[in-house]
Design a protein around this motif. Sequence first.
Motif, short mmCIF file in Angstrom:
data_model
loop_
_atom_site.label_atom_id
_atom_site.label_comp_id
_atom_site.label_asym_id
_atom_site.label_seq_id
_atom_site.Cartn_x
_atom_site.Cartn_y
_atom_site.Cartn_z
N THR A 348 7.76 -3.66 6.61
CA THR A 348 8.69 -2.68 7.35
C THR A 348 8.06 -1.22 6.91
OG1 THR A 348 10.47 -4.29 7.61
CG2 THR A 348 10.90 -1.85 7.84
N SER A 349 7.94 -0.95 5.62
CA SER A 349 7.55 0.41 5.00
C SER A 349 5.99 0.79 5.77
CB SER A 349 7.43 0.19 3.51
OG SER A 349 8.64 0.27 2.96
N ALA A 350 5.37 -0.44 5.55
CA ALA A 350 3.91 -0.10 6.51
C ALA A 350 4.02 0.44 7.99
CB ALA A 350 3.00 -1.25 6.10
N LEU A 351 5.07 -0.26 8.46
CA LEU A 351 5.08 0.01 9.85
C LEU A 351 6.06 1.27 10.13
CD1 LEU A 351 5.15 -3.77 11.35
CD2 LEU A 351 3.17 -2.02 11.16
N LEU A 392 2.65 3.99 -0.08
CA LEU A 392 2.92 3.12 -0.91
C LEU A 392 2.77 1.70 -0.64
CD1 LEU A 392 6.12 4.48 -2.86
CD2 LEU A 392 3.87 4.33 -3.80
N ALA A 393 2.92 1.53 0.70
CA ALA A 393 2.99 0.04 1.25
C ALA A 393 1.43 -0.16 1.34
CB ALA A 393 3.66 0.05 2.71
N VAL A 394 0.67 0.89 1.91
CA VAL A 394 -0.68 0.65 2.03
C VAL A 394 -1.42 0.32 0.74
CG1 VAL A 394 -2.77 1.78 2.85
CG2 VAL A 394 -0.98 1.85 4.29
N VAL A 395 -0.89 0.95 0.02
CA VAL A 395 -1.57 0.57 -1.57
C VAL A 395 -1.20 -0.80 -2.35
CG1 VAL A 395 -1.66 1.63 -3.94
CG2 VAL A 395 -1.89 3.15 -2.11
N SER A 396 0.08 -1.18 -1.88
CA SER A 396 0.95 -2.08 -2.61
C SER A 396 0.58 -3.47 -2.07
CB SER A 396 2.44 -2.00 -3.28
OG SER A 396 2.88 -1.82 -1.88
N ILE A 397 0.54 -3.42 -0.80
CA ILE A 397 0.65 -4.87 -0.12
C ILE A 397 -0.65 -5.68 -0.48
CG2 ILE A 397 0.58 -5.85 2.30
CD1 ILE A 397 2.78 -3.93 3.04
N PRO A 398 -1.80 -4.74 -0.10
CA PRO A 398 -3.06 -5.79 -0.64
C PRO A 398 -3.06 -6.16 -1.78
CG PRO A 398 -3.53 -3.40 0.46
CD PRO A 398 -2.02 -3.63 0.27
N LEU A 399 -2.61 -5.16 -2.73
CA LEU A 399 -2.58 -5.58 -4.13
C LEU A 399 -1.66 -6.73 -4.64
CD1 LEU A 399 -2.61 -2.22 -6.01
CD2 LEU A 399 -4.53 -3.55 -5.65
#
Lengths: 404, 120, 106, 138
Positions: A348-351, A392-399
């Motif tokens: 949701t944060s990413a979108l 933050l989402a784009v950084v943390s989701i892949p990790l």
Amino acid sequence: MKKLLEITLGIVTSIGGFLEVGSLATSAQAGAAFGYQLLWAIVLGTVCLIFLVEMSGRLAAVSKQPLAGAMRERFGYPFFLIPLVAMSLLGVLVLASELGGLSLALQLVTGISFPWWAPLGAFAAWLLLWKGTFSVIEKGASLFGLITLVFVVAVFRLHPDWTRAAAGALPSMPRHEPMRYWFIAVSIMGASIAPYLLYFYSAGAVEDKWNETDVPVNRVTATLGMLFGGALSIAVLVVAALVFVPRGIRIERFDQIAPMLTPIMSRWGFFLFAAALGIACFGAMLEIALSVAYLVAQGFGWKWTEDARPRDVARFSLVYTATLIGGALIGIVGVDPLAITLMSMALTSALLPIAIVPFLILMNDPHFVGKHGNGWISNTVVCAIVALAFVLAVVSIPLELMGS
Amino acid sequence: MDIDVIRDLLDKQLVDREGEPLGRVDGIVMAYSADAPPRITCFELGAQTLARRLPRPFQGALAWLGHRLSPRGSSPYRLEVSRIIQLGRTIKIDIDGTRSAARETERWVRDHIVARIPGS
Amino acid sequence: MSTRNINVELLLDKEVKDSEGRNAGRIEEIRARREGEEIVVEAYHLGPAALLERLAAPVMRLSLLRALGFHRHAHGWRVRWEQLDLSDPEKPVLRCPRDELVKLAR
Amino acid sequence: MLTRWRMSCAALILSLLACGGKSVADQIAEHDRVRVSWEQTSRFAGAEWLDLAVPDAYAARTLQRASEELRSDSEALTREQLPSRELARLHAALSIVRARADALARAVRARDRDAVIRMVNESPRANADSLLRQAALR
């Protein structure tokens, strides 16, 4: 006097409707893992939500257009498909995690094993939508939602150190597990800035036939309602911190959260938690299914209202039925609900930009909102927080995906 | 009265005499001839019109879906501009929505799916 | 003279070439007037891009962006109906050199 | 101009991946954290069951869940390349905690209060005060 009733009702519905599986799970996990340190994520998410809810109510009151319909008209058909498809799929995923929360609550109360509950919960929600009207659903789900105030009672019985809690409201770097810290922060913001709430709130404003005189009332209800709602999430975080940290427990699975209130209220605490979780999730399921139906029906110009019989709004009813079936199917698969919940909140944060940027542009378009356009404060606050959540989402989701 | 065709007509909500929704202006047809001013003749509704507005790769998918969903097949439904009663936030058309073909898919979904479910 | 039906929504964002074949912008809006039961097209508005026009207008109101120097330099032309040849809707062509067009006040 | 922009993107992603990959110390700390968490979850479930604060079904299922999670953690352990001395220590600790979780689950299902009391007292208790101070809650 009518205005006073409208304000109290508005506040009550937003308190009841605020907590759901996402805010519960993310706040509990944040408290158990990082104490008060992630309070700032709830504060930011709630502040952003206050502006967005106020804006969606104002748009509906001034332009008599709900959010989704206004987006199609303003940006045209092909562009409108992007938020439509993104928010519908996200809606089904979030609905599945609400279903997971409801199933867990039913399992806690009855002790019977969990995957069996998912289709039953979805059917019960569908039945209420099929037979109920908008006001019954909005008011009912929220009034029952007041049970979530049990977390506020728990906080005061735990006597937290308020100054240290306030310190948590200021963003700070994590002392351990940085990846986990940022991933939960993103999930918290995704849980509080829930786009489906905007579609539901604006459609409700149109169904309740708001007009320009409702704009100041809307400002009060949106602010106070979401403020109390945010306070509930903070209460969950504080209780989780004070219960799980001293016992060395970190939340890895959903059912670890269940005994959160038992040290304070013993057996009552256990069943009150289960009831609060179940009711909050059930209310959220109704709202999500309806908001996807509003999104699609308004987008394609079909007749949409919850106050008519399903046969009179055939395609609208078909959409919320399909959304519930989609959520149930994911629920049956029985993937761990905590995993679905955290990932759907992070997604949701990413979108968020897809849903919020067109909305912001709409709120600055005199053609739609006339002189009730956004001030520079709401524009900058919403832009800043949504940008933060997105980065933050784009950084943390892949990790996170790589880590687990 | 001046009209901005794209801003004031395209994608606007269409309603019938009683104000019941008919759909949105998915397409606008203009009669063009070299020596006379072009005239806007009718509005188009339907999945087929929407499919054509998509970038090339997606067109096939939506056209197929549209064909499946709308029982009358793929020809889009047209509403003459001459039947416009009122232009504004929504566009009111002088027709009876219950029988108009614009709501054919709505009626099809109602009769074949929703009406069959008890309590609808 | 044969008349043909053109779907206006497909004209949007089509690049218009002028008589020398140079790009004169994209069709952004169509100005028409209502005469009785008919809607008669008067002129076309060309500009950088239709969607940009729909996005740009309100966004430029954002004082934040103007403060950052995003001032509007986008320009556009107003093309009278007889100046645009739409015999092939895929490739609209101007029937006059570009300098004869009226600049759009933005 | 474009290549410079693409270069900075690549640098950003590389730095993120670097901090993403867990060092050996991180992996060991994570295993310790997971084990302690499930050990304390089991102890908490047992204690609350004794206080009649949680229903039997919940206590039994949570203890069984703890055992399953500890088993999958020990499986994950075998897949990771850790120094053998640390590997042995982690495996030993995991099997003790898992054995107690299984025993607690059996005792709860059999409603054997004395056994549960004994096992709850035997299992190490988390140092509440130091944990609260570490998390800046007090």
